[in-house]
Design a protein around this motif. Sequence first.
Motif, PDB file in Angstrom:
ATOM      1  N   SER A 162      -7.630 -21.381 -45.772  1.00 45.33           N
ATOM      2  CA  SER A 162      -6.395 -21.796 -46.300  1.00 45.33           C
ATOM      3  C   SER A 162      -5.864 -20.824 -47.626  1.00 45.33           C
ATOM      4  N   GLU A 215     -13.985 -20.067 -36.716  1.00 46.69           N
ATOM      5  CA  GLU A 215     -14.082 -19.973 -38.151  1.00 46.69           C
ATOM      6  C   GLU A 215     -14.776 -18.838 -38.681  1.00 46.69           C
ATOM      7  N   PHE A 251      -4.813 -28.871 -43.111  1.00 48.47           N
ATOM      8  CA  PHE A 251      -5.194 -27.426 -42.475  1.00 48.47           C
ATOM      9  C   PHE A 251      -5.182 -27.447 -41.037  1.00 48.47           C
ATOM     10  N   ARG A 289     -12.721 -24.694 -44.332  1.00 47.74           N
ATOM     11  CA  ARG A 289     -11.397 -24.930 -44.211  1.00 47.74           C
ATOM     12  C   ARG A 289     -10.490 -24.642 -45.378  1.00 47.74           C
ATOM     13  N   ALA A 292      -6.723 -33.932 -42.171  1.00 50.39           N
ATOM     14  CA  ALA A 292      -6.684 -32.787 -41.475  1.00 50.39           C
ATOM     15  C   ALA A 292      -5.216 -32.302 -40.937  1.00 50.39           C
ATOM     16  N   HIS A 342     -10.451 -31.219 -46.874  1.00 50.91           N
ATOM     17  CA  HIS A 342     -10.006 -29.901 -47.038  1.00 50.91           C
ATOM     18  C   HIS A 342     -10.952 -29.087 -48.018  1.00 50.91           C
ATOM     19  N   PHE A 400     -13.741 -34.034 -39.619  1.00 53.17           N
ATOM     20  CA  PHE A 400     -12.185 -34.125 -40.140  1.00 53.17           C
ATOM     21  C   PHE A 400     -11.706 -35.386 -40.516  1.00 53.17           C
ATOM     22  N   GLN A 460     -19.324 -25.886 -43.635  1.00 59.44           N
ATOM     23  CA  GLN A 460     -18.765 -26.801 -43.030  1.00 59.44           C
ATOM     24  C   GLN A 460     -18.057 -26.141 -41.646  1.00 59.44           C
ATOM     25  N   TYR A 487      -4.775 -24.065 -38.430  1.00 59.09           N
ATOM     26  CA  TYR A 487      -5.885 -23.821 -37.792  1.00 59.09           C
ATOM     27  C   TYR A 487      -5.405 -23.588 -36.189  1.00 59.09           C
TER      28      TYR A 487
END
Lengths: 930, 930
Positions: free
Chosen positions: A723, A763, B836, A719, B832, A715, B827, A757, B840
């Motif tokens: 979040s 994203e 997240f 990502r 993962a 994470h 990931f 990332q 996602y």
Amino acid sequence: MAKSAHKYVYNFKEGDGKNKRLLGCKGANLCEMTQMGLSVPPGFVITTEACLQYYEQGKNMPAGLMDEIKKEMAVVEKTTGKSFGDPKNPLLVSVRPGGAMPMPGIMDTVLNLGLNDETVKALATLTNNERFAYDAYRRLLQLFGQVALGIDGEFDSIMSAAKQALNTTDETKLTAADMKRISEDFKAVIQSQTKTDFPQDPYTQLEMAIKAVFGSWMGKRAADHRREFNITPDMANGTAVNICTMVFGNMGNDSCTGVAFTRNPATGENRLFGTYLTNAQGKDVVASIRTPKEIQKLRREMPKVYKELEDLRHALENHFREVQDFEFTVEKKKLYALQTRNGKMSAWARVKTCNDMVNEALMTEDEAILRVDPKQLEQLLHPAIDKSTGAKPVCKGIGGSPGAASGKVMFDVDRAEQAGKAGEKVILVRDEAKSSDIYGFFASQGILTSRGEKTSQVAVVAREMGKPYVCGCKDLVIDFRARTAKIGKQSVQEGDIITIDGANGTVYMDTVPTVESEFVGDMLTLLHWADDIATLGVMANADTPEMAQKARSYGAQGIGLCRTERMFNHPSRLPVVREMILANSPKERQAAIDKLMPLQKEDFKAIFQAMEGLPVAIRLLDRPIHEFLPTQEEVMTELSLLKEFEETINAMEELPEAMRILDPSLQKFIPGIKTTLEAIHKIREQNVDKKLIRYKEELLAKVKAVAEINPMLGHRGVRLGISYPEIYAMQIHAILEAVAELIQEDHDIKPEIMVPQVCTLQELKWVHRLVTAINDSVTKKYKVNIAFKFGTMIEVVRACMRADKLAELAEFFSFGTNDLTQATFSFSREDAENKFLPLYNENKILHDNPFEILDIHGVGRLMKMTVELGRKTKKDLKVGICGEQSGHPDAVKFCHAIGMTYVSCSPHRVPIARLAAAQAKLLEKTLKYD
Amino acid sequence: MAKSAHKYVYNFKEGDGKNKRLLGCKGANLCEMTQMGLSVPPGFVITTEACLQYYEQGKNMPAGLMDEIKKEMAVVEKTTGKSFGDPKNPLLVSVRPGGAMPMPGIMDTVLNLGLNDETVKALATLTNNERFAYDAYRRLLQLFGQVALGIDGEFDSIMSAAKQALNTTDETKLTAADMKRISEDFKAVIQSQTKTDFPQDPYTQLEMAIKAVFGSWMGKRAADHRREFNITPDMANGTAVNICTMVFGNMGNDSCTGVAFTRNPATGENRLFGTYLTNAQGKDVVASIRTPKEIQKLRREMPKVYKELEDLRHALENHFREVQDFEFTVEKKKLYALQTRNGKMSAWARVKTCNDMVNEALMTEDEAILRVDPKQLEQLLHPAIDKSTGAKPVCKGIGGSPGAASGKVMFDVDRAEQAGKAGEKVILVRDEAKSSDIYGFFASQGILTSRGEKTSQVAVVAREMGKPYVCGCKDLVIDFRARTAKIGKQSVQEGDIITIDGANGTVYMDTVPTVESEFVGDMLTLLHWADDIATLGVMANADTPEMAQKARSYGAQGIGLCRTERMFNHPSRLPVVREMILANSPKERQAAIDKLMPLQKEDFKAIFQAMEGLPVAIRLLDRPIHEFLPTQEEVMTELSLLKEFEETINAMEELPEAMRILDPSLQKFIPGIKTTLEAIHKIREQNVDKKLIRYKEELLAKVKAVAEINPMLGHRGVRLGISYPEIYAMQIHAILEAVAELIQEDHDIKPEIMVPQVCTLQELKWVHRLVTAINDSVTKKYKVNIAFKFGTMIEVVRACMRADKLAELAEFFSFGTNDLTQATFSFSREDAENKFLPLYNENKILHDNPFEILDIHGVGRLMKMTVELGRKTKKDLKVGICGEQSGHPDAVKFCHAIGMTYVSCSPHRVPIARLAAAQAKLLEKTLKYD
């Protein structure tokens, strides 16, 4: 026709001096010098192809080779008027190896071939010098014995015993009779060790010597050397053998032998540099056995010869247009050139001579740029002893190879190697360093010897490697048995730390602080030429204004990577960062973030200002949350301490009573305890300890919650940004406000925002929406127009695969080759380096550590695909690299070859990358990557 | 010209029945049926483009649309001889939505448009049926109020009150006067809720209704449906609207309305299947309000109409060559077809009807294969109630959708959804299930209702989803307030567990064991057709002989992945594996390995035998060492327990004395304590506890030593194999000896050895040398010739990049898409999915979980490159996939498209993959991946 296809032998007069691959470096240059009209003893070359055929045929001489040799020998006989094996007027020859890449001192040479029990007598008669003849004979016997027959050690002991008997260490004190006896003893050694006599037939000697030279190509020393210097078969395959008429530097005091550089290989000074020994034969000079004389002394000793040497120096430089390292022999006042090659030099000398030779119109700027190995530049940036510390050297020798290094004293090559491989810093301390010790000093930081000269093979190699080397240190006395030494007046044990400075030959006890060397003017000139040529940009990775400043002074064209997590990790920030993480509500989180925002803004302002006018790419937070928290173990320990504290307090309540009963004399301590207890109780009334315990418990819960099984794949990066949108929002805000304020102050700022990332366009879109919204509000607030670039890190393999999509939105790509290497190999860096990478390197499963040296075949292929995909969408997409490997010249060349826009490396590698970028441009047609 | 570009409206007589994208599924089929000459009420379609334009223009009717509608309305008026809004002879129409993909019951319909205070009187006069006319009017008012004006609830209460006043639940008991009054009340509701009167102008009604239908395309229900069924804009974009002359099934007892399938959608039986309601209008049948009659009853009630229905059934099947789900209305004995579409069926029915229709020459085998959704096959393999348990059902309803499921009773859609999302298994229990409840039963395992029919919308959707559904369960009585129910004679609370069997409508208390259903003959036929067509092979992942057997029975063509670590993990093996890991010397390690070797050999022999004649790919050990050890926490806990034990023993020594002093009555327990202590002392004399503590301490040290920061990227697979060569050597030995022994017994064995985590050819070479050496020794020992294949897993990105090199040695590639996905996305799967990925998915940053559904765009692109690179070196390289995603039909199609040789999936997915492989072959020209 068949003949030309199998021609293995070339006379010096006919060989093609350009064809080093076929004739070897030495052979080609002998041909070249002969054809230039220089005074080279007659001879011929046996090609590298013959060597390969030898191995091809199971270590047998290729058919017809000896016939060709005999034919060429006849030509030499005709030229010299002597005859091979002739008991009246014998021709003597040397047999010297030489592949396409110079490997000085690595392979074996045999001299004086053609001598036997008969011809030695003729030689004595002809020269009217029996001592000389038998000295030559015993040398042949020893070299032949060692090289062709593999006998070691005994020859030296016989020589030592003979000298001891005369109570001398000087060989010249040995008489003709001594030499005669020694020759007989040597023959006896050969007989007893090999059960056969020394071959009297000159052609048998020759064939055996050639086979031995061929054989040494695959010997351990040669193999080690090739591995260390990355010499691959396409660079040099097999060794050539040079058969050359012997000339003798040991024919008396009007004879000598020497080695010289056309310019000073340590400083670059434009003056003949070298050493010689009067009345000596070749190997004596380079083998560090007798201490030779500075070449300038020859000016007085043999003025005419010195004049000829100067002429030779100019002729060689004018012809080869590069500094030459050559060998010569003077036989009864006649000068012969025995070999020449391009000189290996310190980085300092390399840069200076290149500059000078451009000024002297001996080479072009392009040639100068290609001549400097970018890796060598690192030496110029390497630390030197910090004189301001006032550290006093304990002794002084000769500066063999510049640079300063500290390490543990090791007297033994094997132990040095072992310790070095185990990651320790080692200074190898020896009486004399032989080139056969080479694998020992690959592993050390520097070398210190009591004997030896600047021109020794070891010094040559040390300079090339950029290893500090102090030689000829007479105040160094080693007791190998006890594993101790005296350095000046100091005693050291094996394992003690010393520091050496190879620039001036000084030695210090313990670690002495070092400083970075200043940029020399010649290097600046060279780098400016380089910048004019290079098309690949060079940026720096820098996280602070200081680093930015340094990068700029090293010529960085901007910052390619500014990591924001380092700012988060600053001890003064960490508590606020933790507040942010531990927040129980978005409101609480926002409060912490609001505290961070002005700090980040100031960070960015300072960096932007340091790089005014140049682009600065700021990477949004990349690291996983848990890196900003203490470890589970830490919190658990703190918690149990706190709880124990509670118990202890309770126990203390009873203590005074117990003390009273136990012993009245303890009474006097009771008030102290009570005061302490009262103070503690006051604190406890405010529940400080309870609160702390609760806080630590919450912290522990959070630490457990954010713990990850594979944090590198966890994470983090975008990502995390998605979040916890507040974090990225704060960073973007800080960046854009910093820019806005600087624009208001009339600064020229080129900000770039980089997302880490990323694995999918979605994203990037998410972050871009955030950036756009914040930019709108900042623009409105400050009433300025902010021009910034928006780009993505390419460090996730999926980003490579979707590069065409990402390029729809990203204005630039930046390869993060640390993470990308990790993902490409599925190697966790720390785990790999601790667990199996050393084994992999040792077993040749992987040649390098891909986290240090860019893996061009795997990661590189992926990068190439990515650039192609990205440019499909956006023809002029800006593409860079910011992984740790990016300052390495090979990586720079690769990045140029696949059409990247820039490399970004650590500031001290910027000069290296600039030079490599220019070389890449000059060599681009030859750079091929599949 | 401008007109044709903007044509938004098509008469049923002119619309292109093939163009479902433009006309929607329903509209296109109405055109098709009209043009076939079937009795369809006149009407026209408004295109999906009009709907898109409506949104494009900010929810405004596209310019010119109403004019086109009016023009077509004139045509309909001419055909019917009625006129829209004519107070004498009014034309009434329905407004029905319908996009390119059927979304049954999801969007809103309005009936009886054209009625107002005037025309209702004309209708009453014309039909001579005032009750009918006002019933129609109040229906319009209610539907229009709900659909176009968004009023909910009140209409139903007015109806209920009216029925209650008459003390009936039967609507037909309401009189004309009642209906008239209800209409007035409905209008009042509309006025009070919207502050405007119900629009009397028919075209205003029409325009508002069309807008409402357009609007429902973006409503929550429709959006949920599209998400659940993965309906993307390229499959269906916008809804068409069908304007159709009203016909009335509620014109008396010679009228009716019904829905039917041309064959039974649950069983596939070739017989008209459906339900109808006499004297009722459309929605009544499908809305589960009145319980309708089986269609066969119509044979007696209206024999002529039934005959016409049979004709209609055959006409539809002959034309559409697929089972049809159609609606009809009989108005005064005249049959009208109101819509038709391809029938949604249970997997059983789908497979059976396809078989039958091939036999009836209505479709080809290829078409049959394409018609079955491979995912549906899973239903056939789903468990059914295990009858051997003798479990007795507590009640019986109608089997709405086959399959058995257990779960907690939930009476509330929202709670069911919540519990389901939290991972609980839920059975949704309702009086009637409305299609608007759809998001509630996405989350449940099954549905149980007291009302409803097999033909209800809910049943249709449940069958398609493969969710067990029991409906019409009259013995189910729910008390929503109390959240309890009676099921038969049993009381259940919310949260109690029940089991339902949708195949026969039975309900059981608690969890009832289930068995896997048998392969039905029709499915076998279909799969054999599939195998004949497919070129992509289907193998299975199996680690035990049982799994291998099962895979074989499901048609697997071999084992593509046999994981050896599962054998290591077996409780009986684990201690030996730990011995191997904890060994302090190679000798100790070898001893442990020697114990493992015969066990592994037996494993392999059994699996080889189960797959005799078919290839079995055995993967050498892949998992990191620490997976075979307990966790640090476990060992630490054990250790502290052991140490506490020591302390307790010491304390026990004092216990008898203390007991004696404390209370004489405790004396009698002392001998027991002493005996225990003696026993313990005996053990302690042998130092058992000390040894155990030492062992645990060693274990802890080892556990710490092998701990890794990122274990997924750590010391595993071939890296481990190279570090501890004994382990791979043992496995290879076990494989080859197993093969050798079986060959000696005359078995036909096709072994393959597969190396995991390979990233470079060097690793593969290393293992290959080992294999070759061991093969030589085994061959010699057993005197047999072993033919085996040697290949590599492709699960590290670098292996993809070096596929051309790997193919030099590897005879096959097997994509490990679990690890490859991990590396491609960076990931970590567990991290993962816990941290997240849900976010996602929710935010549409990633559509699917790439660990479940192969990421074709990223991982897939990488695979495609890899196959191309590998085949460059070895043209016929065998390439497969063995990741978890490989049984999914989309993955199978992709693998076919990029030219792979086989997929290997879990045994129960083998039939799915076989069918998908055949479909891939049939569709290969349309499969495009970039």
